[in-house]
Motif scaffolding. Structure first.
Motif, short mmCIF file in Angstrom:
data_model
loop_
_atom_site.label_atom_id
_atom_site.label_comp_id
_atom_site.label_asym_id
_atom_site.label_seq_id
_atom_site.Cartn_x
_atom_site.Cartn_y
_atom_site.Cartn_z
N ASP A 1 52.62 11.47 20.96
CA ASP A 1 53.00 11.20 22.35
C ASP A 1 52.07 11.96 23.30
N ASP A 2 51.95 11.46 24.50
CA ASP A 2 51.20 12.14 25.53
C ASP A 2 51.99 12.08 26.84
N PRO A 3 52.45 13.23 27.37
CA PRO A 3 52.28 14.56 26.80
C PRO A 3 53.23 14.79 25.61
N LEU A 4 52.88 15.78 24.82
CA LEU A 4 53.70 16.15 23.67
C LEU A 4 54.50 17.39 24.03
N LEU B 1 48.65 17.37 15.36
CA LEU B 1 47.97 16.41 16.22
C LEU B 1 47.11 15.53 15.31
N ALA C 1 45.57 21.05 27.26
CA ALA C 1 44.94 19.79 26.88
C ALA C 1 44.15 19.97 25.59
N SER D 1 41.54 17.50 22.92
CA SER D 1 40.79 16.25 22.85
C SER D 1 40.29 16.04 21.43
N LYS E 1 39.57 10.92 23.08
CA LYS E 1 40.92 10.73 23.60
C LYS E 1 41.61 12.09 23.66
N SER E 2 42.44 12.26 24.68
CA SER E 2 43.05 13.56 24.93
C SER E 2 44.55 13.44 25.02
N THR E 3 45.20 14.57 24.78
CA THR E 3 46.64 14.69 24.95
C THR E 3 46.94 16.07 25.49
N THR E 4 48.12 16.24 26.06
CA THR E 4 48.54 17.52 26.61
C THR E 4 49.78 18.00 25.87
#
Length: 968
Positions: A249-252, A262, A308, A310, A323-326
């Motif tokens: 999920d983003d954000p996690l 991740l 963050a 990536s 691709k990135s997530t927080t």
């Protein structure tokens, strides 16, 4: 080693000196190299270029001349900014860098200074050569031609390799070399903006035969033995840039303490891409994190691990995919409250019948999960007409809840509790209690009586205190007031711990080990947090730090001779308080004088009219104020200064016996007139690796002048040992400062090496020989052993260095010699070495040599001195290269001449007798070096003359050594 030491008792010493300007000379510098250089070449304007392969050892040596011995410092300049080697400059002759890297290339400077003239500076540019593995990247462009129904696909293969010097690229398709024009569907070019760093292979309108294996070969043409390197890429119809997807999920949002994973997967790309996880800004991944392929696992996550992340995929085709997530780690922090009185009344107190507002603020992650609830005396409280509960929007500001009590009544007194929690749990809630009662009053801030102006002494611990009243008691903020003046304002803005302000819960600011820089005005004021939201109350405290006088010189040594007058001065730099300052002079514990400073004076002096023996010792001057004393210390001594060894002695080492060697030890005396006359020197000698010292005294007659060169010949030193020499001056006061140097044995000069020197000090004459075809021979001689019946008004009175004990060669022209008789002296045979010859001789393709010697031609009957180059080919030929005739004055002069032999050669020196007996000709200190003479005379009929020969005095003695040391 007993036999070795027993040989040393045979040492004899001869000492002499020369008056006049002396041998003090400013420094000169020359940089030579050793180690593992690829190439050394001369630049036209910026000196030398030293090329070395990365990973090898750089070794540069700074050779200096000058007296006193210059101090040496290495520094480096790269990219226009100066950077030092290591923590500080390198203060020795040799600069050595093992496993040199490309970043250590640049220009290195050797600076030598000895206090005379300007410092001597030379530089060398170090060029580090390297070649990294090349990398091939692939890019594709798809362009649609207007009004046509086809697509043109063009593929670019880009090869990049970091290198020095610039790299040369070669492309291969399979086993075939691709060149520009060899295939109409292929173009090879270098982009203008990266000339020499990249090479691009352009495949136009991709064809089936373009699907193949490609190789990029990078080369710097084997300079420094660096071999070629290559990279490979297989282009096919599946080649494609990478694509990825994140399985999360983003954000996690996670709870602290949980273990998270991740997961990043490649969804496309050929060749298969490499996956990596990174944080923005180059920040490191959590140290507990574990990366396995495209999965990053973080155990026991904390709030600090949030942020963050990536995932980057790369396969050198197209651009990397990213691709990135927080990650949001649930948590509550920094709970605060404040009470706001009725804003419609100009009164900071809480009163019945008026409004009062209680605010509560908490930082939450994630902010949208933050929720508040209120309790009164432990019971839930809901919003009503008189108890209005509101919440701020967390998207706009920090999470804050307000409880407005309208028309405060007596029954509203009690304890109100603000409870903050997260909607989905995962972290403990925060509770803040606020008491509203008749005793809830705004704060007042005061300073205890007598504490608003504090005086402390440097080093004390000081407590600054502000008393705060009211309920609840707020946090106290301490800061410093800015003083007048821009420079003081910057310094005064910071607290002693370096922060702009400091929080205190009890109103006390403690400063330990207070310094004078901490003097100034300190401000304490109330904070709105955990108290009333009213205008801050504040108070000021003045801190004055007293310190003892600061004086100079703190310590100095004064060297004086008996009977002389001198003064000692102690200067006051600063003090606080600067009034009622007193001074007190002492010699040891004996009081000399006391007094008080006037407002106009900042120093005090003590005068000695005539120094006697009781006047030697430690003088102290104490300047005192209320905070203490500052002391100047003067050590008055009659010790002589240190001798200064002379390192530029020409042909200092000589050899005249198979088992032993001799050394010409020379020195000057630093400031000889500062103290009483030097009566003698104590000479100590110790073989390196041994513990025993041999000592003897060398008596001195007369007064030594500044710059006077003293010489003492050490003989019978055992080959091939090195010796430590210690020299100590002695006056009637006692021993002075000693100095030491190491004497190192070096093997005899081989005539086939690059440099040949001969001072004629040994009986073997450095392999010089007498010609058998002349009328008479040259004579090996020293002025100290000269016959008392010698012919006056001709010949030298010492060797070219001024030593009466030094040897030289001369022709004796007394009877039975006749006008025109010749004496010939032949040098050893030298083999030419064109491979190592100087580049300056490249014009003739023959090696060049500089032949230099000193000559003395004094007398009214002087004939001629000739120099011939004798070459040994199929026949022996003698070529005249230098000649001079006639009286040249009673002085030694130097001649230099360039030689360009084509085969093995000798130098022949011919002395020709003149018309009478006053025609002695002498030569000394012959050298032959590879390369053209650096400062040759305008023509071969002139020589470079040194300054006039100084007056010489002599002491000749044979002294026995005394064993004073013992085995360690």
């Amino acid at each position: 080693m007993g036999s070795v030491l027993r040989l040393l008792w045979l040492i004899t010493g001869f000492i002499h000196g020369g008056h006049g300007q002396g041998v003090y000379a400013p420094p000169t510098v020359r940089i030579v190299h050793s180690g593992q250089a690829c190439n050394v070449e001369e630049e036209r304007y910026s000196e030398r270029v030293f090329t070395i392969r990365e990973g090898k050892t750089l070794e540069l040596q700074c050779l200096v001349t000058g007296h006193p011995r210059p101090q040496i410092r290495w520094t480096k300049t790269a990219g226009g900014a100066s950077e030092r080697q290591g923590d500080a400059s390198l203060h020795n002759e040799t600069l050595r860098i093992e496993t040199i890297s490309r970043h250590q290339g640049g220009r290195y400077y050797c600076k030598a200074e000895n206090g005379l003239g300007s410092p001597a500076i030379r530089s060398v540019r170090v060029d580090v050569y390297y070649l990294d593995d090349p990398v091939i990247t692939v890019h594709q462009s798809v362009g649609e031609a207007k009004e046509q129904f086809y697509f043109e696909r063009t593929v670019f293969l880009r090869c990049v390799a970091n290198s020095n010097p610039p790299v040369h690229y070669t492309w291969r398709r399979g086993r075939s070399v691709l060149t520009q024009g060899s295939d109409s569907g292929v173009e090879i070019y270098e982009p203008f903006f990266t000339q020499g760093e990249t090479k691009i292979l352009k495949l136009k309108n991709l064809r089936p035969q373009d699907y193949a294996d490609y190789t990029c070969i990078s080369s710097i043409r084997s300079v420094c033995d660096i071999g070629d390197k290559s990279a490979h890429f297989s282009l096919n119809n599946r080649t494609a840039p990478p694509s990825i997807k994140l399985l999360l999920d983003d954000p996690l949002v996670v709870n602290p303490g949980e273990t998270i994973a991740l997961v990043c997967m490649a969804s496309g790309g050929d060749p298969p891409p490499t996956l990596t996880w990174v944080k923005p800004g180059g920040e490191e991944l959590p140290k507990r994190g574990v990366v396995n392929g495209g999965t990053l696992t973080i155990p026991a996550i904390t709030i600090d691990d949030g942020g963050a992340y990536s995932c980057v995929a790369s396969n050198n085709v197209g651009n990397p995919a990213k691709k990135s997530t927080t990650i949001l780690v649930r948590g509550l922090r920094k709970g605060r409250f404040w009470i706001t009185p009725d804003p419609y009344h100009n009164d900071d107190n809480i009163q019945i019948g008026r409004e009062v507002k209680i605010s509560c603020q908490v930082e939450a992650t994630p902010p949208e999960e933050l929720q508040f609830s209120w309790l009164k005396n432990g019971r839930p409280l809901k919003s009503s007409e008189r108890m209005v509960i509101t919440h701020t929007d967390t998207d706009v500001s920090l999470g804050t809840t307000n409880l407005d009590i309208i028309d405060l009544k007596f029954t509203d007194f009690g304890t109100y509790t603000c409870v903050a929690s997260l909607r989905n749990g995962g972290t403990p809630e925060i509770s803040i209690d606020v008491n509203i009662s008749s005793t809830t009053v705004p704060p007042e801030l005061t300073v205890p009586r007598g504490r608003s102006h504090l005086i402390a002494q440097e080093g004390d611990t000081v407590d600054l205190q502000c008393l705060v009243s009211g309920k609840p008691k707020p946090i106290i903020l301490w800061s410093r007031m800015e003083e007048s003046g821009a420079a003081a304002a910057v310094a005064a803005a910071l607290m002693p711990d370096g922060s702009a302000q400091t929080e205190s819960y009890d109103g006390v600011l403690r400063i330990s080990n207070v310094t004078r820089e901490m003097s100034g005005t300190y401000r304490c004021q109330t904070s709105q947090y955990n108290g009333f939201n009213v205008k801050p109350r504040q108070a000021l405290i003045q801190l004055v730090v007293q310190f003892a006088p600061v004086v100079e010189p703190v310590y100095t040594e004064v060297r004086q001779a008996l009977g002389r007058a001198f003064s000692l001065t102690c200067r006051l730099l600063r003090a606080h308080p600067a009034r009622l300052l007193r001074y007190e002079w002492k010699l040891g514990s004996r009081l000399l004088t006391v007094g008080q400073f006037s407002d106009q004076s900042d120093d005090t002096s003590y005068h000695v009219r005539a120094l006697n023996r009781e006047g030697y010792g430690e003088y102290t001057c104490d300047i005192t104020n209320e905070a203490g004393a500052g002391r100047c210390t003067f050590l008055v001594t009659g010790k002589a200064y240190v001798p200064e060894f002379y390192y530029d002695t020409f042909s200092a080492l000589w050899q005249n016996q198979p088992q032993v060697y001799g050394f010409k030890l020379q020195w000057t005396q630093m400031e000889p007139n500062a103290v009483d006359r030097i009566l003698a020197y104590r000479l100590g000698l110790r073989q390196m690796g041994q513990s025993r010292w041999w000592e003897q005294e060398i008596p001195m007659e007369g007064t030594i002048q500044k710059g006077e060169l003293l010489t003492y010949n050490l003989t019978k030193l055992v080959k091939p040992e090195s010796f430590l020499v210690r020299l100590t001056p002695i006056t009637r006061y006692g021993e002075g400062d000693a100095t030491e140097r190491i004497i190192t044995y070096s093997a005899p000069v081989n005539p086939h090496l690059r440099e040949f020197q001969c001072g004629f000090e040994d009986e073997a004459l450095c392999l010089f020989s007498q010609d058998k075809t002349d009328e008479f021979d040259w004579t090996h001689h020293s002025a100290a052993s000269r016959d008392t019946k010698y012919t006056p008004n001709t010949g030298p009175s010492s060797d070219h260095t001024g030593s009466k004990q030094g040897f030289y060669m001369y022709i004796e022209t007394s009877r039975p010699r006749l006008d025109g008789d010749k004496a010939r002296l032949l040098s050893p045979t030298f083999n030419t070495n064109s491979k190592s010859s100087s580049s300056a001789a490249a014009v003739s393709n023959n090696p060049a040599y500089c032949f230099a010697f000193f000559y003395h031609m004094y007398g009214k009957h002087i004939g001629a001195l000739n120099v011939f180059l004798r070459q040994k080919g199929q026949t022996v030929t003698d070529t005249s290269v230098w000649t001079l005739a006639g009286n040249q004055g009673d002085r030694w002069r130097q001649a230099k001449v360039n030689l360009h032999p084509t085969t093995a050669f000798q130098v022949l020196m011919e002395g020709v007798r003149g018309s009478g007996i006053e025609g002695d000709i002498a030569i000394d200190d012959v050298t032959i070096e590879e390369g053209e003479c650096k400062d040759p005379p305008p023509n071969n009929l002139r020589s470079l003359a040194p300054p006039p020969s100084p007056h010489i005095w002599q002491l000749c003695s044979t002294l026995s050594l005394v064993l004073i040391g013992q085995q360690r």
